[in-house]
Design a protein around this motif. Structure first.
Motif, PDB file in Angstrom:
ATOM      1  N   GLN A  16       0.743  -1.309  -0.171  1.00 54.27           N
ATOM      2  CA  GLN A  16      -0.060  -0.007   0.032  1.00 54.27           C
ATOM      3  C   GLN A  16       0.785   1.352  -0.049  1.00 54.27           C
ATOM      4  O   GLN A  16       0.595   2.353  -0.499  1.00 54.27           O
ATOM      5  CB  GLN A  16      -0.979  -0.201   1.262  1.00 54.27           C
ATOM      6  CG  GLN A  16      -2.064  -1.280   1.148  1.00 54.27           C
ATOM      7  CD  GLN A  16      -2.925  -0.868   2.359  1.00 54.27           C
ATOM      8  OE1 GLN A  16      -2.397  -0.602   3.430  1.00 54.27           O
ATOM      9  NE2 GLN A  16      -4.238  -1.104   2.275  1.00 54.27           N
ATOM     10  N   GLU A  20       2.227   3.984  -3.532  1.00 57.21           N
ATOM     11  CA  GLU A  20       2.050   5.385  -3.677  1.00 57.21           C
ATOM     12  C   GLU A  20       3.350   6.118  -4.005  1.00 57.21           C
ATOM     13  O   GLU A  20       3.401   7.398  -4.316  1.00 57.21           O
ATOM     14  CB  GLU A  20       1.626   5.890  -2.268  1.00 57.21           C
ATOM     15  CG  GLU A  20       0.375   5.141  -1.731  1.00 57.21           C
ATOM     16  CD  GLU A  20      -0.707   5.691  -2.690  1.00 57.21           C
ATOM     17  OE1 GLU A  20      -0.753   7.026  -3.126  1.00 57.21           O
ATOM     18  OE2 GLU A  20      -1.677   4.905  -3.134  1.00 57.21           O
ATOM     19  N   TYR A  53      -6.558  -7.437  -4.266  1.00 59.25           N
ATOM     20  CA  TYR A  53      -7.477  -6.487  -3.451  1.00 59.25           C
ATOM     21  C   TYR A  53      -6.634  -5.362  -2.943  1.00 59.25           C
ATOM     22  O   TYR A  53      -7.241  -4.201  -2.852  1.00 59.25           O
ATOM     23  CB  TYR A  53      -8.443  -7.143  -2.201  1.00 59.25           C
ATOM     24  CG  TYR A  53      -9.235  -8.260  -2.804  1.00 59.25           C
ATOM     25  CD1 TYR A  53      -9.923  -8.207  -3.927  1.00 59.25           C
ATOM     26  CD2 TYR A  53      -9.617  -9.393  -2.092  1.00 59.25           C
ATOM     27  CE1 TYR A  53     -10.729  -9.202  -4.335  1.00 59.25           C
ATOM     28  CE2 TYR A  53     -10.401 -10.281  -2.513  1.00 59.25           C
ATOM     29  CZ  TYR A  53     -10.981 -10.269  -3.755  1.00 59.25           C
ATOM     30  OH  TYR A  53     -11.884 -11.369  -3.940  1.00 59.25           O
ATOM     31  N   THR A  54      -5.510  -5.445  -2.592  1.00 54.37           N
ATOM     32  CA  THR A  54      -4.732  -4.797  -2.043  1.00 54.37           C
ATOM     33  C   THR A  54      -4.369  -3.573  -3.117  1.00 54.37           C
ATOM     34  O   THR A  54      -4.549  -2.288  -2.854  1.00 54.37           O
ATOM     35  CB  THR A  54      -3.516  -5.120  -1.441  1.00 54.37           C
ATOM     36  OG1 THR A  54      -3.735  -5.887  -0.183  1.00 54.37           O
ATOM     37  CG2 THR A  54      -2.503  -3.856  -0.860  1.00 54.37           C
ATOM     38  N   ASP A  57      -7.210  -1.367  -4.188  1.00 56.45           N
ATOM     39  CA  ASP A  57      -7.784  -0.610  -2.925  1.00 56.45           C
ATOM     40  C   ASP A  57      -9.297  -1.240  -2.613  1.00 56.45           C
ATOM     41  O   ASP A  57     -10.243  -0.480  -2.396  1.00 56.45           O
ATOM     42  CB  ASP A  57      -8.006   0.893  -3.451  1.00 56.45           C
ATOM     43  CG  ASP A  57      -6.415   1.548  -3.689  1.00 56.45           C
ATOM     44  OD1 ASP A  57      -5.645   1.249  -2.831  1.00 56.45           O
ATOM     45  OD2 ASP A  57      -6.539   2.233  -4.672  1.00 56.45           O
ATOM     46  N   GLU A  61      -9.193  -4.441   5.284  1.00 58.12           N
ATOM     47  CA  GLU A  61      -7.897  -4.286   6.278  1.00 58.12           C
ATOM     48  C   GLU A  61      -7.976  -4.750   7.783  1.00 58.12           C
ATOM     49  O   GLU A  61      -6.939  -4.731   8.574  1.00 58.12           O
ATOM     50  CB  GLU A  61      -7.456  -2.721   6.362  1.00 58.12           C
ATOM     51  CG  GLU A  61      -6.909  -2.293   4.933  1.00 58.12           C
ATOM     52  CD  GLU A  61      -6.298  -0.726   4.780  1.00 58.12           C
ATOM     53  OE1 GLU A  61      -5.725  -0.388   5.857  1.00 58.12           O
ATOM     54  OE2 GLU A  61      -6.516  -0.190   3.943  1.00 58.12           O
ATOM     55  N   LEU A 286      -1.223   4.925   6.614  1.00 57.05           N
ATOM     56  CA  LEU A 286      -0.556   4.995   5.534  1.00 57.05           C
ATOM     57  C   LEU A 286       0.574   5.694   5.387  1.00 57.05           C
ATOM     58  O   LEU A 286       1.378   5.475   4.484  1.00 57.05           O
ATOM     59  CB  LEU A 286      -1.812   5.710   4.227  1.00 57.05           C
ATOM     60  CG  LEU A 286      -1.140   5.868   2.974  1.00 57.05           C
ATOM     61  CD1 LEU A 286      -1.017   4.402   2.483  1.00 57.05           C
ATOM     62  CD2 LEU A 286      -2.302   6.582   2.036  1.00 57.05           C
TER      63      LEU A 286
END
Ligand code: GDP
Length: 301
Positions: A16, A20, A53-54, A57, A61, A286
């Motif tokens: 995750q 980014e 799925y990660t 998004d 979780e 995050l």
């Protein structure tokens, strides 16, 4: 290009953050398939689906399993009609699994995952470690258990004496992806049941020796952040610490990332691995995931 070796909880948290700060098209993720099997008539590849799925998004979780906000109408109906499921599969998650089961008949697992990733808008490459079925047995004080029986039915409670899994062949793209990468990240996944199965594939360790490898320890202090990793390490007589983790990867490891709380292990680790990176490795936000990902990327020469 960066290749990540992944299980289904610790490494997806890191993914995750990574997605980014790195162009997702530059990421390849090799995913453990050791625990894959048929349940309730569908093929369940829990770690692969968690990574899908990660990256899309959609991940739940809370459990690092299934789809966020999923419903359980089919699961509940199956119970009502006398067909209880060992795994609690949500409705949207079940659609993924039905599709994968059907695609696999025609194309095999790797292509099925590639098609599903594309449909979910994922641009990273997700590569199952093998097309072959693995047989895994957890040898415990109450007898030999299937992996999911140990984890779910028995809630990982029995004492573990040994873990045995069959040898399988790497899927097409596994070794190639490592060879063609600037670096490989071994995420903070269970070293025994998520990472060792990938490392035991023919050609993987040799390919890792020729690539820069950075691993994040899933063990902080003398315990895992979650799950049965420490129990499994103990059963195989491996020290439950970041030192034990590093010793498992010693022959090809260039850099181990350990938690601030383990700063006292630096000297001992330096005898096993060239570089020791110390930072916060608890990924509870995050920002924490992005920070850890950035530190890892910055450490790659
Ligand atoms: P599984 O397939 O569900 O067993 O999941 P993985 O093998 O991917 O991950 C399990 C490991 O993730 C456990 O050993 C945990 O200690 C580790 N883990 C989970 N969350 C974190 C975290 O925030 N930081 C670190 N360092 N490790 C974590």
């Amino acid at each position: 290009m960066i290749t990540v070796l992944s299980g289904g909880t610790g490494t997806p948290k890191l993914l995750q953050g990574l997605k980014e700060i790195v162009d997702p098209t530059d990421l390849a993720i090799i995913v453990n398939t050791l625990e894959n099997d048929y349940f309730s008539g569908v093929y369940v590849s829990a770690d692969i689906d968690t990574v899908l799925y990660t990256m899309a998004d959609m991940i739940n979780e809370e459990f690092w399993y299934g789809v966020n906000g999923d419903t359980f109408i089919t699961h509940e109906r199956l119970e009502e009609i006398g067909c209880p499921e060992l795994l609690r599969i949500g409705d949207i998650d079940r659609a993924t699994k039905i599709q994968k089961t059907q695609l696999m008949v025609k194309y095999g697992l790797a292509k099925a995952v590639e098609i599903q990733a594309e449909k979910m808008g994922i641009t990273s490459k997700i590569i199952p470690m093998s097309e072959e079925h693995s047989d895994i047995k957890i040898i415990t004080d109450i007898g030999e258990l299937e992996f999911h029986d140990f984890l779910i039915k028995h809630q990982a409670q029995p004492d573990v004496l040994d873990i045995k899994f069959s040898k399988v062949s790497p899927a097409v793209g596994v070794v190639e992806s490592i060879i063609n990468s600037d670096a490989v990240i071994i995420g903070p996944s269970n070293p025994i049941t998520s990472i060792l199965p990938i490392l035991s594939l023919d050609g993987v360790k040799d390919a890792l020796k020729d690539t820069y490898v950075v691993a994040v320890s899933p063990i902080i202090g003398s315990d895992s952040v979650s799950g049965p990793a420490s129990k499994f390490m103990k059963a195989l007589d491996i020290e439950v610490s970041s030192v034990g983790v590093a010793s498992l990867y010693e022959t090809f490891l260039d850099n181990i990332v350990i938690d601030d709380k383990d700063y006292d292990k630096k000297q001992q680790l330096n005898q096993i691995v060239n570089k020791v990176t110390i930072t916060n490795t608890i990924m509870n936000s995050l920002d924490a995931k992005k920070n850890l990902a950035q530190i890892i990327i910055d450490s790659i020469p």
